[in-house]
Design an enzyme around this catalytic site. Structure first.
Site, short mmCIF file in Angstrom:
data_model
loop_
_atom_site.label_atom_id
_atom_site.label_comp_id
_atom_site.label_asym_id
_atom_site.label_seq_id
_atom_site.Cartn_x
_atom_site.Cartn_y
_atom_site.Cartn_z
N ARG A 23 0.82 -1.21 0.00
CA ARG A 23 0.00 0.00 0.00
C ARG A 23 0.86 1.26 0.00
O ARG A 23 0.45 2.30 -0.53
CB ARG A 23 -0.94 -0.01 1.21
CG ARG A 23 -2.08 -1.00 1.06
CD ARG A 23 -3.00 -1.01 2.25
NE ARG A 23 -4.15 -1.88 2.02
CZ ARG A 23 -5.04 -2.19 2.93
NH1 ARG A 23 -4.93 -1.70 4.17
NH2 ARG A 23 -6.06 -2.99 2.64
N LYS B 178 -21.16 -14.87 2.42
CA LYS B 178 -22.58 -14.62 2.66
C LYS B 178 -23.31 -13.95 1.50
O LYS B 178 -22.79 -13.03 0.88
CB LYS B 178 -22.74 -13.74 3.91
CG LYS B 178 -22.25 -14.40 5.20
CD LYS B 178 -22.45 -13.46 6.37
CE LYS B 178 -22.01 -14.10 7.68
NZ LYS B 178 -22.20 -13.19 8.82
N GLY C 284 -14.08 -2.92 0.54
CA GLY C 284 -15.39 -2.33 0.80
C GLY C 284 -15.78 -1.32 -0.25
O GLY C 284 -16.93 -1.26 -0.69
N GLY D 168 -10.03 -7.13 -1.10
CA GLY D 168 -10.36 -8.11 -0.08
C GLY D 168 -9.88 -9.50 -0.42
O GLY D 168 -8.81 -9.69 -1.00
#
Length: 431
Positions: A49, A235, A411, A388
């Site tokens: 990063r 999910k 996100g 992610g």
């Protein structure tokens, strides 16, 4: 930046550092230096990063700007009271919690090691401020000359950051003349440093965000077809808005990961002890029906690897989705599903992928994710992998260099795919 259509209700055609005069200006740059660290030593274990921010920072420095970089790191408790609350929630006795403990927890999340690594990567000194908007930061910012760079201490040490407090945002803005947003992983949050400062300074994006919104924006607004979306992860509830949004844009949706078993249940099959969101079964049925009505091919597993327990060394076998034994859990897609999915991906013009196909952390159950990564890499399509777990999987499995774009924000990329307005992008100047 590639000129793209308006996507949804938000214009992603934003000004970048190329579109403004930066020479002689003090510029506040929001970076994403939320790097992983060794818990024992505090040493940075992956500087990816930090390296990702270098092109924007180097451009500004080369063009005569004085750069004030800022970032968050981790989730520090900004006040002693909030620290006590967190510790009590973890089961600690309130009487045993001291201010010294809190101060020690903050020291673990200082950006000082980041300043050192940033200095090494840039090949020049990086001035480090002991605070974000205090006297030390103000004095060092005022003394900064063109071509010099400083880094503010962890923004989240101040409670005004996450609350998007106007006073904190203005204090940040008062140190600079321009604002550059280059932390895509935080643009879905309306924090002081991601959105608040834009109320006080002209705001543009850096090269990292420029690429994110250009590549992903074009993929959603004007994709090369067939447009294939691959959705995995644990999910269904995490992907509801994504599925609903993509159903009107894609030609094919491929489903894998733990979320697939809710869809398998919706088709009338038993799923054993596989991950299941019983309250989302009706939603899954509806999505399958809507896909058919929209002419979207909706691909679900036809076989699965099942095990009796969730463990890396668990014995497993491959069964059809209509034959998952009671008490067994699905942990990856099977070989026939891999063939089905690879064939669907092979002819794609655009592929967007968010979420692994199985428990890729366990070698025995990484085969499905590896096969899909290989198919995407070899497809020749414009390929975009959300941040992610799916990004980690692609990099871990060695296919990163064959993907068109790997998003730096999990996100944020998910909310982008949902068609949501991202506050850290909306606040930037339009072209």
């Amino acid at each position: 930046m590639h000129r793209i259509k308006e996507f949804g209700f938000m214009n992603y055609n934003k000004k970048s550092v190329r579109d403004i005069d930066v020479r002689g200006k003090r510029i506040l740059v929001r970076c994403d230096f939320n790097v992983p660290q060794d818990k024992a030593t505090g040493a940075i274990t992956d500087d990816k990063r930090i390296r990702a921010a270098i092109p924007t920072l180097q451009y500004l420095l080369d063009n005569g700007a004085a750069v004030i970089a800022c970032s968050h790191l981790g989730k520090p408790a900004a006040t002693f009271e909030s620290y006590v609350k967190k510790q009590v929630e973890k089961g600690k006795n309130e009487a045993d919690i001291t201010r010294a403990d809190w101060e020690k927890s903050l020291k673990k999340l200082t950006l000082a090691p980041v300043a050192e690594r940033l200095s090494e990567l840039l090949g020049k000194p990086v001035v480090f401020a002991k605070d974000a908007v205090g006297e030390d930061a103000k004095a060092k910012a005022a003394a900064l000359k063109p071509g010099e760079i400083m880094l503010l201490e962890n923004l989240r040490f101040n409670k005004g950051e996450e609350k998007n407090n106007p006073e904190f945002a203005k204090a940040l803005a008062d140190m600079a003349e321009l604002y550059v947003s280059d932390a895509f992983g935080t643009v879905h949050r309306a924090h002081a440093s991601t959105a608040g400062v834009a109320a006080y300074l002209p705001a543009v994006c850096g090269f990292l965000i420029e690429k994110e919104i250009s590549v992903m924006g074009k993929a959603l607004a004007d994709p090369a077809r067939p447009f294939v979306a691959i959705l995995g992860g644990a999910k269904v509830s995490d992907k509801i808005a994504v599925i609903e949004n993509l159903l009107t844009k894609v030609d094919k949706i491929i489903v894998g990961g733990g979320m697939a078993y809710t869809f398998i249940k919706a088709m009338g099959y038993e799923v054993g002890s596989s991950l299941l969101e019983a309250d989302k079964v009706d939603f899954a049925k509806d999505m399958i029906a809507r896909a058919k009505a929209n002419g979207v091919e909706f691909l679900l597993p036809v076989d699965t690897l099942v095990a009796e327990k969730f463990a890396a060394d668990a014995p497993f076998k491959t069964v059809g989705i209509d034959a998952i034994p009671e008490g067994w859990m699905g942990l990856d897609i099977g070989e026939k599903t891999v063939e089905l999915y690879a064939k669907a991906i092979a002819g794609a013009g655009t592929v967007v992928w968010n979420g692994p196909m199985g428990v890729f952390e366990f070698e025995a159950f990484a085969g499905g994710t590896r096969a899909v990564a290989k198919a995407v890499a070899e497809s020749g399509a414009v390929s975009i992998v959300g941040g992610g777990d799916s990004a980690a999987a692609v990099e871990q499995l060695g296919f990163a260099d064959k993907i068109t774009h790997i998003s730096t924000g999990g996100g944020a990329s998910l909310e982008f795919l949902e068609g949501k307005e991202l506050p850290g992008i909306a606040c930037l100047q339009d072209k």
